[in-house]
Write a protein that holds these residues in place. Sequence first.
Motif, mmCIF file in Angstrom:
data_model
loop_
_atom_site.group_PDB
_atom_site.id
_atom_site.type_symbol
_atom_site.label_atom_id
_atom_site.label_comp_id
_atom_site.label_asym_id
_atom_site.label_seq_id
_atom_site.Cartn_x
_atom_site.Cartn_y
_atom_site.Cartn_z
ATOM 1 N N LYS A 25 0.863 -1.177 0.000
ATOM 2 C CA LYS A 25 0.000 0.000 0.000
ATOM 3 C C LYS A 25 0.899 1.227 0.000
ATOM 4 O O LYS A 25 1.613 1.481 0.975
ATOM 5 C CB LYS A 25 -0.907 -0.003 1.233
ATOM 6 C CG LYS A 25 -1.853 -1.198 1.301
ATOM 7 C CD LYS A 25 -2.645 -1.185 2.598
ATOM 8 C CE LYS A 25 -3.551 -2.391 2.705
ATOM 9 N NZ LYS A 25 -4.288 -2.426 3.998
ATOM 10 N N LYS A 26 0.869 1.987 -1.095
ATOM 11 C CA LYS A 26 1.795 3.110 -1.229
ATOM 12 C C LYS A 26 1.098 4.306 -1.849
ATOM 13 O O LYS A 26 0.318 4.168 -2.787
ATOM 14 C CB LYS A 26 2.997 2.701 -2.097
ATOM 15 C CG LYS A 26 4.050 3.786 -2.243
ATOM 16 C CD LYS A 26 5.311 3.267 -2.908
ATOM 17 C CE LYS A 26 5.127 3.032 -4.389
ATOM 18 N NZ LYS A 26 6.424 2.782 -5.083
ATOM 19 N N GLU A 27 1.404 5.498 -1.309
ATOM 20 C CA GLU A 27 0.895 6.749 -1.857
ATOM 21 C C GLU A 27 2.062 7.713 -2.047
ATOM 22 O O GLU A 27 2.979 7.755 -1.220
ATOM 23 C CB GLU A 27 -0.114 7.400 -0.903
ATOM 24 C CG GLU A 27 -1.393 6.623 -0.690
ATOM 25 C CD GLU A 27 -2.317 7.342 0.289
ATOM 26 O OE1 GLU A 27 -1.974 8.469 0.716
ATOM 27 O OE2 GLU A 27 -3.360 6.773 0.628
ATOM 28 N N PHE A 45 2.214 2.296 3.843
ATOM 29 C CA PHE A 45 1.526 2.242 5.130
ATOM 30 C C PHE A 45 0.941 0.865 5.430
ATOM 31 O O PHE A 45 0.555 0.105 4.554
ATOM 32 C CB PHE A 45 0.436 3.314 5.213
ATOM 33 C CG PHE A 45 -0.618 3.236 4.139
ATOM 34 C CD1 PHE A 45 -1.783 2.519 4.333
ATOM 35 C CD2 PHE A 45 -0.442 3.907 2.931
ATOM 36 C CE1 PHE A 45 -2.758 2.462 3.356
ATOM 37 C CE2 PHE A 45 -1.413 3.853 1.938
ATOM 38 C CZ PHE A 45 -2.573 3.133 2.154
ATOM 39 N N VAL A 46 0.899 0.584 6.727
ATOM 40 C CA VAL A 46 0.261 -0.624 7.248
ATOM 41 C C VAL A 46 -1.150 -0.254 7.683
ATOM 42 O O VAL A 46 -2.131 -0.713 7.117
ATOM 43 C CB VAL A 46 1.064 -1.213 8.424
ATOM 44 C CG1 VAL A 46 0.384 -2.480 8.941
ATOM 45 C CG2 VAL A 46 2.493 -1.522 7.986
ATOM 46 N N ARG A 47 -1.227 0.604 8.678
ATOM 47 C CA ARG A 47 -2.510 1.168 9.132
ATOM 48 C C ARG A 47 -2.280 2.663 9.322
ATOM 49 O O ARG A 47 -1.445 3.065 10.123
ATOM 50 C CB ARG A 47 -2.971 0.533 10.444
ATOM 51 C CG ARG A 47 -3.340 -0.935 10.329
ATOM 52 C CD ARG A 47 -3.660 -1.522 11.694
ATOM 53 N NE ARG A 47 -2.518 -1.404 12.603
ATOM 54 C CZ ARG A 47 -1.486 -2.241 12.620
ATOM 55 N NH1 ARG A 47 -1.448 -3.254 11.776
ATOM 56 N NH2 ARG A 47 -0.498 -2.062 13.470
ATOM 57 N N LYS A 48 -3.003 3.461 8.589
ATOM 58 C CA LYS A 48 -2.806 4.902 8.675
ATOM 59 C C LYS A 48 -3.059 5.410 10.091
ATOM 60 O O LYS A 48 -4.037 5.032 10.721
ATOM 61 C CB LYS A 48 -3.723 5.623 7.691
ATOM 62 C CG LYS A 48 -3.356 5.397 6.225
ATOM 63 C CD LYS A 48 -4.234 6.220 5.308
ATOM 64 C CE LYS A 48 -3.828 6.024 3.861
ATOM 65 N NZ LYS A 48 -4.673 6.823 2.930
ATOM 66 N N SER A 49 -2.177 6.233 10.547
ATOM 67 C CA SER A 49 -2.216 6.968 11.826
ATOM 68 C C SER A 49 -1.964 6.120 13.063
ATOM 69 O O SER A 49 -1.551 6.653 14.094
ATOM 70 C CB SER A 49 -3.533 7.736 11.984
ATOM 71 O OG SER A 49 -4.579 6.898 12.435
ATOM 72 N N THR A 50 -2.196 4.808 13.019
ATOM 73 C CA THR A 50 -2.021 4.008 14.231
ATOM 74 C C THR A 50 -0.719 3.205 14.244
ATOM 75 O O THR A 50 -0.256 2.807 15.317
ATOM 76 C CB THR A 50 -3.201 3.033 14.422
ATOM 77 O OG1 THR A 50 -3.305 2.178 13.283
ATOM 78 C CG2 THR A 50 -4.497 3.803 14.606
ATOM 79 N N ALA A 76 6.123 -5.343 6.704
ATOM 80 C CA ALA A 76 5.862 -6.691 7.198
ATOM 81 C C ALA A 76 6.180 -6.833 8.683
ATOM 82 O O ALA A 76 5.637 -7.712 9.360
ATOM 83 C CB ALA A 76 6.670 -7.716 6.397
ATOM 84 N N LEU A 77 7.033 -5.950 9.193
ATOM 85 C CA LEU A 77 7.337 -5.935 10.626
ATOM 86 C C LEU A 77 6.350 -5.073 11.413
ATOM 87 O O LEU A 77 6.446 -4.974 12.634
ATOM 88 C CB LEU A 77 8.761 -5.411 10.854
ATOM 89 C CG LEU A 77 9.909 -6.371 10.556
ATOM 90 C CD1 LEU A 77 11.248 -5.653 10.710
ATOM 91 C CD2 LEU A 77 9.859 -7.602 11.442
ATOM 92 N N GLY A 78 5.420 -4.429 10.686
ATOM 93 C CA GLY A 78 4.397 -3.642 11.353
ATOM 94 C C GLY A 78 4.604 -2.144 11.336
ATOM 95 O O GLY A 78 3.859 -1.403 11.971
ATOM 96 N N TYR A 79 5.613 -1.681 10.577
ATOM 97 C CA TYR A 79 5.919 -0.258 10.537
ATOM 98 C C TYR A 79 5.456 0.367 9.228
ATOM 99 O O TYR A 79 5.739 -0.155 8.142
ATOM 100 C CB TYR A 79 7.436 -0.026 10.670
ATOM 101 C CG TYR A 79 7.986 -0.437 12.006
ATOM 102 C CD1 TYR A 79 8.088 0.482 13.041
ATOM 103 C CD2 TYR A 79 8.398 -1.748 12.240
ATOM 104 C CE1 TYR A 79 8.591 0.103 14.285
ATOM 105 C CE2 TYR A 79 8.897 -2.135 13.477
ATOM 106 C CZ TYR A 79 8.983 -1.202 14.495
ATOM 107 O OH TYR A 79 9.467 -1.587 15.716
ATOM 108 N N SER A 80 4.773 1.498 9.315
ATOM 109 C CA SER A 80 4.554 2.315 8.129
ATOM 110 C C SER A 80 5.845 3.080 7.851
ATOM 111 O O SER A 80 6.647 3.316 8.762
ATOM 112 C CB SER A 80 3.400 3.297 8.347
ATOM 113 O OG SER A 80 2.178 2.611 8.448
ATOM 114 N N CYS A 81 6.057 3.464 6.605
ATOM 115 C CA CYS A 81 7.296 4.129 6.218
ATOM 116 C C CYS A 81 7.030 5.319 5.312
ATOM 117 O O CYS A 81 6.163 5.243 4.434
ATOM 118 C CB CYS A 81 8.224 3.166 5.462
ATOM 119 S SG CYS A 81 8.729 1.714 6.401
ATOM 120 N N LEU A 82 7.779 6.382 5.507
ATOM 121 C CA LEU A 82 7.750 7.534 4.626
ATOM 122 C C LEU A 82 9.138 7.686 4.035
ATOM 123 O O LEU A 82 10.081 8.089 4.719
ATOM 124 C CB LEU A 82 7.355 8.800 5.399
ATOM 125 C CG LEU A 82 7.152 10.056 4.552
ATOM 126 C CD1 LEU A 82 5.882 9.925 3.693
ATOM 127 C CD2 LEU A 82 7.062 11.300 5.444
#
Length: 252
Positions: A25-27, A45-50, A76-82
Amino acid sequence: MYSLTLSLILWSQLVFNYNQSVGVKKELLHFKSSDGVEMSADFYFVRKSTSPLIILFHQAGWSRGEYLEIAPKLNALGYSCLAVDLRSGGAVNDVQNETNINALKASKNTRYVDAYQDMQAAVKYGSSRLTKGKLIVWGSSYSSSLALKLAGEMSDKVDAVIAFSPGEYFSSQGVGRDYITSGASRVTQPVFVTSARSEKNNWWGMYVSIPSEEKQYYLPETAGNHGAKALWSEYADSDEYWMALSGFLKSI
């Protein structure tokens, strides 16, 4: 500096999760630096904002494309990334640095030190718009040095810092020879430092200066690689870097 058994378990879990992934999931996001230059960044992102957020900064001459392979594994480790384009950069992995283009069009300087304001802007944007959880800054080569300085100066927003191949790379750009070391002396958050094996002397002084009680470093038994590309799967020793990194992330 880390538990090999724990890291092997974490790495096995990461590989399984990554292989089972149904898609990334990428924006593509845009926001302004402090001097008005428009910046570009890929939000994986994994889950936005959380989800906890890792802000990824690239090495010299490159772009956010440095993280095309890395960011999904961090997901995959649970981190969203920018993954952020800084104005001091170019292209890598067929991804052009859009912030660099915009800065040049606006007749702005694009030295390493000029990218610091972009990193500050990315942290402010990420903390206010993308996560309510922990925020980690991650740098590669020159940006890893600036990430240490950033963590010291923005401790209210930065919860940890990861530095791939930092060093005092800035003395020719009008700052002191201890520009990063003096900044690192203010870092109290968890810190992870790694590099090619031969690069330890580039960062050992600044590492020693970090007062954090939760600092770790990793040096490979092999020659290793410079910057975050050490995690790219094309390198035979990348798994060892991933295991060390996974152990650190688990510890925080």
